[in-house]
Design a protein around this motif. Structure first.
Motif, mmCIF file in Angstrom:
data_model
loop_
_atom_site.group_PDB
_atom_site.id
_atom_site.type_symbol
_atom_site.label_atom_id
_atom_site.label_comp_id
_atom_site.label_asym_id
_atom_site.label_seq_id
_atom_site.Cartn_x
_atom_site.Cartn_y
_atom_site.Cartn_z
ATOM 1 N N VAL A 137 75.494 20.623 9.460
ATOM 2 C CA VAL A 137 74.740 19.667 9.214
ATOM 3 C C VAL A 137 74.216 20.637 8.157
ATOM 4 O O VAL A 137 74.296 20.341 7.015
ATOM 5 C CB VAL A 137 73.976 18.981 9.989
ATOM 6 C CG1 VAL A 137 72.668 18.415 9.638
ATOM 7 C CG2 VAL A 137 74.045 18.126 11.265
ATOM 8 N N GLU A 138 73.879 21.783 8.296
ATOM 9 C CA GLU A 138 73.402 22.909 7.487
ATOM 10 C C GLU A 138 74.483 23.333 6.856
ATOM 11 O O GLU A 138 75.077 23.343 6.115
ATOM 12 C CB GLU A 138 72.164 23.490 8.430
ATOM 13 C CG GLU A 138 71.381 23.254 9.181
ATOM 14 C CD GLU A 138 70.940 24.035 10.326
ATOM 15 O OE1 GLU A 138 69.552 23.729 11.005
ATOM 16 O OE2 GLU A 138 71.110 24.670 10.506
ATOM 17 N N GLY A 139 75.602 24.030 8.313
ATOM 18 C CA GLY A 139 77.026 24.276 8.086
ATOM 19 C C GLY A 139 76.762 25.979 6.826
ATOM 20 O O GLY A 139 75.983 26.216 6.123
ATOM 21 N N PRO A 140 77.527 25.950 5.827
ATOM 22 C CA PRO A 140 77.651 26.909 4.657
ATOM 23 C C PRO A 140 76.512 27.065 3.231
ATOM 24 O O PRO A 140 76.112 27.755 2.983
ATOM 25 C CB PRO A 140 79.219 26.441 3.846
ATOM 26 C CG PRO A 140 79.973 25.515 4.734
ATOM 27 C CD PRO A 140 78.770 24.738 5.261
ATOM 28 N N ALA A 141 76.249 25.585 3.587
ATOM 29 C CA ALA A 141 74.838 25.235 2.226
ATOM 30 C C ALA A 141 73.556 26.624 2.869
ATOM 31 O O ALA A 141 72.535 26.655 2.748
ATOM 32 C CB ALA A 141 74.259 24.364 2.235
ATOM 33 N N VAL A 142 73.770 26.561 4.015
ATOM 34 C CA VAL A 142 72.741 27.044 4.528
ATOM 35 C C VAL A 142 72.743 27.968 4.889
ATOM 36 O O VAL A 142 71.996 29.828 5.220
ATOM 37 C CB VAL A 142 72.128 26.375 5.758
ATOM 38 C CG1 VAL A 142 70.634 26.586 6.330
ATOM 39 C CG2 VAL A 142 71.569 25.149 5.120
ATOM 40 N N HIS A 143 73.880 28.548 5.661
ATOM 41 C CA HIS A 143 74.348 29.478 6.772
ATOM 42 C C HIS A 143 75.775 30.647 6.205
ATOM 43 O O HIS A 143 76.801 29.779 5.611
ATOM 44 C CB HIS A 143 74.996 29.320 8.094
ATOM 45 C CG HIS A 143 73.548 28.964 8.957
ATOM 46 N ND1 HIS A 143 72.404 29.360 9.755
ATOM 47 C CD2 HIS A 143 73.346 27.276 8.744
ATOM 48 C CE1 HIS A 143 71.767 28.503 9.989
ATOM 49 N NE2 HIS A 143 72.365 27.262 9.673
ATOM 50 N N SER A 144 76.088 31.372 6.321
ATOM 51 C CA SER A 144 76.817 32.476 5.982
ATOM 52 C C SER A 144 77.901 32.067 6.778
ATOM 53 O O SER A 144 78.085 31.433 7.883
ATOM 54 C CB SER A 144 76.827 34.087 5.968
ATOM 55 O OG SER A 144 76.247 34.089 7.140
ATOM 56 N N ALA A 145 79.054 32.699 6.005
ATOM 57 C CA ALA A 145 80.456 31.789 6.877
ATOM 58 C C ALA A 145 80.587 33.157 8.058
ATOM 59 O O ALA A 145 81.541 32.736 9.286
ATOM 60 C CB ALA A 145 81.873 32.538 6.031
ATOM 61 N N GLU A 146 80.112 34.306 7.566
ATOM 62 C CA GLU A 146 80.456 35.313 8.814
ATOM 63 C C GLU A 146 79.313 35.086 10.216
ATOM 64 O O GLU A 146 80.195 33.863 11.482
ATOM 65 C CB GLU A 146 79.531 36.867 8.898
ATOM 66 C CG GLU A 146 79.643 37.178 9.478
ATOM 67 C CD GLU A 146 79.492 38.744 9.342
ATOM 68 O OE1 GLU A 146 79.578 39.898 10.410
ATOM 69 O OE2 GLU A 146 78.612 38.997 8.153
ATOM 70 N N GLN A 150 80.488 33.092 14.015
ATOM 71 C CA GLN A 150 80.354 33.910 14.971
ATOM 72 C C GLN A 150 80.137 32.515 16.251
ATOM 73 O O GLN A 150 80.070 32.338 17.595
ATOM 74 C CB GLN A 150 78.949 34.381 14.460
ATOM 75 C CG GLN A 150 78.077 34.993 15.946
ATOM 76 C CD GLN A 150 77.106 35.542 16.019
ATOM 77 O OE1 GLN A 150 76.674 36.328 14.761
ATOM 78 N NE2 GLN A 150 76.169 35.805 16.742
ATOM 79 N N VAL A 151 79.296 31.527 15.005
ATOM 80 C CA VAL A 151 78.560 30.557 16.183
ATOM 81 C C VAL A 151 79.783 29.407 17.059
ATOM 82 O O VAL A 151 79.897 28.768 17.824
ATOM 83 C CB VAL A 151 77.691 29.189 14.881
ATOM 84 C CG1 VAL A 151 77.285 28.087 16.103
ATOM 85 C CG2 VAL A 151 76.359 29.681 14.881
ATOM 86 N N ALA A 152 80.609 29.430 15.812
ATOM 87 C CA ALA A 152 82.329 28.374 16.645
ATOM 88 C C ALA A 152 82.790 29.230 17.699
ATOM 89 O O ALA A 152 82.860 28.559 18.808
ATOM 90 C CB ALA A 152 83.200 28.361 14.926
ATOM 91 N N ASP A 153 82.711 30.557 18.048
ATOM 92 C CA ASP A 153 83.141 31.531 18.675
ATOM 93 C C ASP A 153 82.513 31.509 20.202
ATOM 94 O O ASP A 153 82.810 30.671 21.537
ATOM 95 C CB ASP A 153 83.594 32.843 18.306
ATOM 96 C CG ASP A 153 84.678 33.598 17.371
ATOM 97 O OD1 ASP A 153 85.431 32.306 17.403
ATOM 98 O OD2 ASP A 153 84.322 33.874 16.946
ATOM 99 N N GLU A 154 81.135 31.126 20.205
ATOM 100 C CA GLU A 154 79.893 31.196 21.191
ATOM 101 C C GLU A 154 80.254 29.959 21.500
ATOM 102 O O GLU A 154 80.430 29.574 23.284
ATOM 103 C CB GLU A 154 79.242 31.339 20.377
ATOM 104 C CG GLU A 154 78.352 32.639 20.606
ATOM 105 C CD GLU A 154 77.284 32.484 19.353
ATOM 106 O OE1 GLU A 154 76.461 32.126 19.900
ATOM 107 O OE2 GLU A 154 76.859 33.941 18.873
#
Length: 204
Positions: A137-146, A150-154
């Motif tokens: 929902v928030e995606g790259p518009a709000v959060h950095s790629a790094e 990290q969230v995807a790995d978790e």
């Protein structure tokens, strides 16, 4: 002199109705438990498919793969599939537990299976839903790629350690409960002197 010996036809039918009402939960237990097993196995199969076919593509290279996954799942996705079946598993599990309460060998397996679904629901709401919000929902518009990586790995790591485990235990427990309930029904029919219904293979 009044005849005190009534014929069977003249006796009130209340006793038979009471007996039928007493046996009704036992008659409903196996069909409801079968429906619960079907939902459980459908959810388990969907989780396995999601884990080994969908997630490797969606989380291959965040954030680009997240955007690609959202495009692919634009028409229908997990959020359309899992909530209705998850709710059905809770309802049918609770109904199975109530109907099988007098069968301890069945009741505890149903309780274990239902507890796994409840635990998965709580973990999903507290852990996975917020991370879905971050990634999709928030995606790259709000959060950095790094941070998205990290969230995807978790997400992937704890999906395997929690949701897969919960669904596996729930499926095994539901299947065991079904087998025990079927055995209980066969034993009850044998004790009553009834013959279990013959299958088509047995008739052949």
């Amino acid at each position: 002199m009044k005849n005190t010996h009534e014929s069977p036809a003249a006796r009130p039918a209340g006793g038979s109705r009471t007996q039928r009402a007493t046996h009704l939960p036992h008659r409903l237990a196996l069909p409801v438990l079968t429906a619960y097993l079907w939902v459980t196995m459908t959810l388990f199969g969907a989780i396995v498919l999601e884990t080994f076919m969908v997630y490797p593509n969606v989380f291959a290279d965040p954030p680009a793969s997240l955007e690609l996954g959202m495009e692919f799942l634009a028409v229908s996705g997990p959020s359309d599939f899992f909530p209705p079946l998850g709710f059905a598993s809770w309802v049918l599990g609770a109904a199975s537990l109530a109907l099988c309460r007098r069968m301890p060998t069945v009741r505890w397996w149903v309780l274990l299976s239902l507890a796994m679904f409840v635990a998965e629901g709580v973990v999903s709401m507290l852990y996975f839903w917020p991370r879905n919000e971050i990634m999709f929902v928030e995606g790259p518009a709000v959060h950095s790629a790094e941070y998205l990586r990290q969230v995807a790995d978790e997400f992937v790591t704890w999906h395997g350690r929690s949701r897969m485990v919960f669904n596996t235990v729930a499926a095994v427990a539901a299947f065991t409960a079904f087998v025990q309930a079927h055995r209980h029904r066969l034993l009850a029919l044998g004790a009553a002197g009834e013959r279990p219904p013959r299958t088509a293979a047995a008739r052949a």
